[in-house]
Design an enzyme around this catalytic site. Structure first.
Site, PDB file in Angstrom:
ATOM      1  N   GLY A 239      -0.461  13.588   0.029  1.00 26.35           N
ATOM      2  CA  GLY A 239      -0.467  12.559   1.053  1.00 26.35           C
ATOM      3  C   GLY A 239      -1.813  12.134   1.568  1.00 26.35           C
ATOM      4  O   GLY A 239      -1.913  11.158   2.322  1.00 26.35           O
ATOM      5  N   ARG A 276      -2.406  10.506  -5.316  1.00 25.19           N
ATOM      6  CA  ARG A 276      -3.206   9.310  -5.066  1.00 25.19           C
ATOM      7  C   ARG A 276      -4.697   9.634  -4.923  1.00 25.19           C
ATOM      8  O   ARG A 276      -5.556   8.937  -5.469  1.00 25.19           O
ATOM      9  CB  ARG A 276      -2.691   8.634  -3.791  1.00 25.19           C
ATOM     10  CG  ARG A 276      -3.378   7.322  -3.442  1.00 25.19           C
ATOM     11  CD  ARG A 276      -3.034   6.891  -2.018  1.00 25.19           C
ATOM     12  NE  ARG A 276      -1.609   6.927  -1.763  1.00 25.19           N
ATOM     13  CZ  ARG A 276      -0.806   5.887  -1.895  1.00 25.19           C
ATOM     14  NH1 ARG A 276      -1.300   4.723  -2.271  1.00 25.19           N
ATOM     15  NH2 ARG A 276       0.481   6.002  -1.624  1.00 25.19           N
ATOM     16  N   ARG A 312       2.612  -2.569  -6.360  1.00 23.24           N
ATOM     17  CA  ARG A 312       2.345  -2.165  -4.987  1.00 23.24           C
ATOM     18  C   ARG A 312       2.142  -3.327  -4.014  1.00 23.24           C
ATOM     19  O   ARG A 312       2.675  -3.293  -2.898  1.00 23.24           O
ATOM     20  CB  ARG A 312       1.148  -1.214  -4.930  1.00 23.24           C
ATOM     21  CG  ARG A 312       1.405   0.126  -5.632  1.00 23.24           C
ATOM     22  CD  ARG A 312       0.262   1.113  -5.427  1.00 23.24           C
ATOM     23  NE  ARG A 312       0.134   1.473  -4.028  1.00 23.24           N
ATOM     24  CZ  ARG A 312      -0.881   1.110  -3.278  1.00 23.24           C
ATOM     25  NH1 ARG A 312      -1.880   0.395  -3.757  1.00 23.24           N
ATOM     26  NH2 ARG A 312      -0.923   1.465  -2.008  1.00 23.24           N
ATOM     27  N   CYS A 356       8.551 -14.822 -12.704  1.00 24.17           N
ATOM     28  CA  CYS A 356       9.323 -15.849 -11.984  1.00 24.17           C
ATOM     29  C   CYS A 356       9.898 -15.293 -10.688  1.00 24.17           C
ATOM     30  O   CYS A 356      11.118 -15.146 -10.525  1.00 24.17           O
ATOM     31  CB  CYS A 356      10.421 -16.412 -12.881  1.00 24.17           C
ATOM     32  SG  CYS A 356       9.765 -17.365 -14.259  1.00 24.17           S
ATOM     33  N   TYR A 384      -0.178   4.837  -8.958  1.00 26.64           N
ATOM     34  CA  TYR A 384       1.012   4.001  -8.770  1.00 26.64           C
ATOM     35  C   TYR A 384       0.804   2.596  -9.319  1.00 26.64           C
ATOM     36  O   TYR A 384       1.263   1.618  -8.742  1.00 26.64           O
ATOM     37  CB  TYR A 384       1.416   3.979  -7.279  1.00 26.64           C
ATOM     38  CG  TYR A 384       1.634   5.357  -6.744  1.00 26.64           C
ATOM     39  CD1 TYR A 384       2.745   6.089  -7.134  1.00 26.64           C
ATOM     40  CD2 TYR A 384       0.706   5.963  -5.895  1.00 26.64           C
ATOM     41  CE1 TYR A 384       2.937   7.389  -6.670  1.00 26.64           C
ATOM     42  CE2 TYR A 384       0.887   7.249  -5.428  1.00 26.64           C
ATOM     43  CZ  TYR A 384       2.004   7.954  -5.825  1.00 26.64           C
ATOM     44  OH  TYR A 384       2.191   9.239  -5.376  1.00 26.64           O
TER      45      TYR A 384
END
Length: 430
Positions: A239, A276, A312, A356, A384
């Site tokens: 985190g 991350r 994202r 689209c 991610y």
């Protein structure tokens, strides 16, 4: 992004021109720096030197086997959430005993496979899952090593889609129910309680929420000890945030120093599950400007990357810096960064893709001095990015390239349309 910098107005990864990567492998293409990945991991590992600890990289952030192999060679552990991820880390050279298995919906076949290869432990998320793990272990005549993921009801102060430590989130066991469930697990024949786990969310930019959760866990560990239930390891999850724009998250070293201070003289193995913070700023997504479109109220830079390549921004409204690979003037790097925030010359563009959907964008209101055919880098794309990509609109997924010792290595070949249709079948005639 220390591994990505402008020299002579051209963006490099280490000493490799990113425009050369685009010329060699086309666009869209993800580009990663081995140096950046290793340095980010070692910041955790070095801060824990001398402690009984594991740094288990959360592979959902970036699961390319080359990335996993880099970390396995450094001695990393891994956090997985599916059998597929477990098979990936084993193929990449990881040791099963350094793998923790998380996730809210473990299937029996996954539990069986994980027990057979000998993982370190399961992070159990519900009573129902506890019963299933015990049942599968009984069928194999083994004991399953388990840890419970505790939901401490701590607000991580992050986007609601990546907050995981509140009572309304689907993750973990309510801390108010934890003692009862630990006691029940202790009565089961085919599980072995070894740990306690917690993960309160992603992209945290302050240490305080981690410390609040840790305080609650340490009290719970002491209470369990009084009941005769001994916890061997404390898994604090991942985190820790990264800098996408102007965030100033704590360093891994500062975070771990705060954890160690709170641990005092407790004899607990520590586990961390960073994802991350290991890979986000180790990667960029290269894309080419196909068209510039201007109307009365908006300017659009239509590029060949899309929400299927980088989800994202559409999913979280995440902000990622978007910069040209070649500067069109003598602007300094700092001025280029300001330009992406609307403080320099150029038009304001929404950078959008060909999918689209009106939600298909990589960035909005970016001030860029560009023209059709220019190459752009979507920054901080190592986490991610590819792992969340899809084939929506029958679009092939991007290539992936690793820069290692100033050389380009293709670590994933761009898909073909034939790859996408493999396995599909026409109905028989009549």
């Amino acid at each position: 992004m220390d591994s990505f910098e402008y020299r002579n107005n051209r963006l490099h990864c280490e000493n490799v021109l990113l425009s050369d990567v685009a010329q060699e492998f086309g666009t869209p293409t993800y580009v990663y720096s081995r140096d950046a990945i290793e340095l980010a991991y070692l910041e955790y590992a070095n801060a824990l030197e001398g402690r009984d600890a594991m740094v288990c990289y959360a592979i959902k952030a970036n699961s390319n086997i080359a990335v996993l192999n880099i970390l396995a060679r450094l001695g990393a552990g891994f956090d997985v959430v599916s059998q597929g991820e477990l098979e990936r880390v084993l193929k990449a050279g990881a040791r099963a005993e350094r793998v923790v298995f998380s996730g809210v919906s473990k299937q029996s076949v996954e539990i069986r496979y994980a027990l057979q290869v000998g993982i370190h432990c399961f992070n159990i998320e519900s009573e129902a899952e506890l019963e299933r793990v015990n049942q599968v272990a009984a069928e194999l005549s083994v004991q399953a090593p388990i840890s419970f993921r505790i939901n401490p009801n701590v607000d991580a102060g992050t986007h609601p889609y990546i907050s995981t430590g509140l009572k309304e989130n689907k993750f973990g066991i309510d801390i108010d129910e934890a003692q009862r469930i630990y006691a029940h697990a202790a009565s089961l024949e085919h599980v072995n309680i070894i740990g306690m786990d917690c993960h309160i969310g992603s992209q945290l930019t302050e240490i305080a929420p981690f410390m609040d959760a840790m305080d609650k866990l340490l009290i719970l560990i002491d209470d369990l000890q009084e009941q005769g239930i001994s916890i061997q390891h404390l898994d604090l999850g991942g985190g820790l945030g990264v800098c996408y724009t102007d965030e100033v998250p704590p360093s891994a070293g500062d975070y771990i120093a705060a954890v160690l201070e709170k641990m005092a003289d407790r004899d607990l193995k520590l586990i961390f599950e960073p994802g991350r913070s290991i890979v986000a700023n180790a990667g960029v997504l290269l894309t080419e400007v196909e068209y510039l479109k201007h109307n009365a109220t908006k300017n659009f830079a239509i590029v060949d990357a899309a929400m299927n390549d980088m989800l994202r921004p559409s999913l979280y409204s995440a902000y990622l810096e978007i910069v040209p690979l070649t500067l069109q003037d003598a602007a300094a790097v700092s001025e280029v960064k300001d330009a992406t925030k609307g403080e320099s010359l150029g038009r304001l563009y929404d950078v959008v893709g060909p999918v689209c959907e009106s939600g298909d964008f990589l960035g909005k209101d970016r001030q860029l001095n560009i023209q059709a055919g220019d190459l752009l880098a979507v920054c901080s794309a190592g986490a991610y990015g590819f792992t969340m990509s899809s084939n929506y609109n029958t679009r092939t997924r991007a290539a992936e390239v690793m820069i290692d010792d100033n050389q380009m290595f293709e670590i994933r070949t761009r898909e073909t349309v034939a790859d996408l249709m493999r396995g599909e079948k026409l109905l028989p005639k009549g």
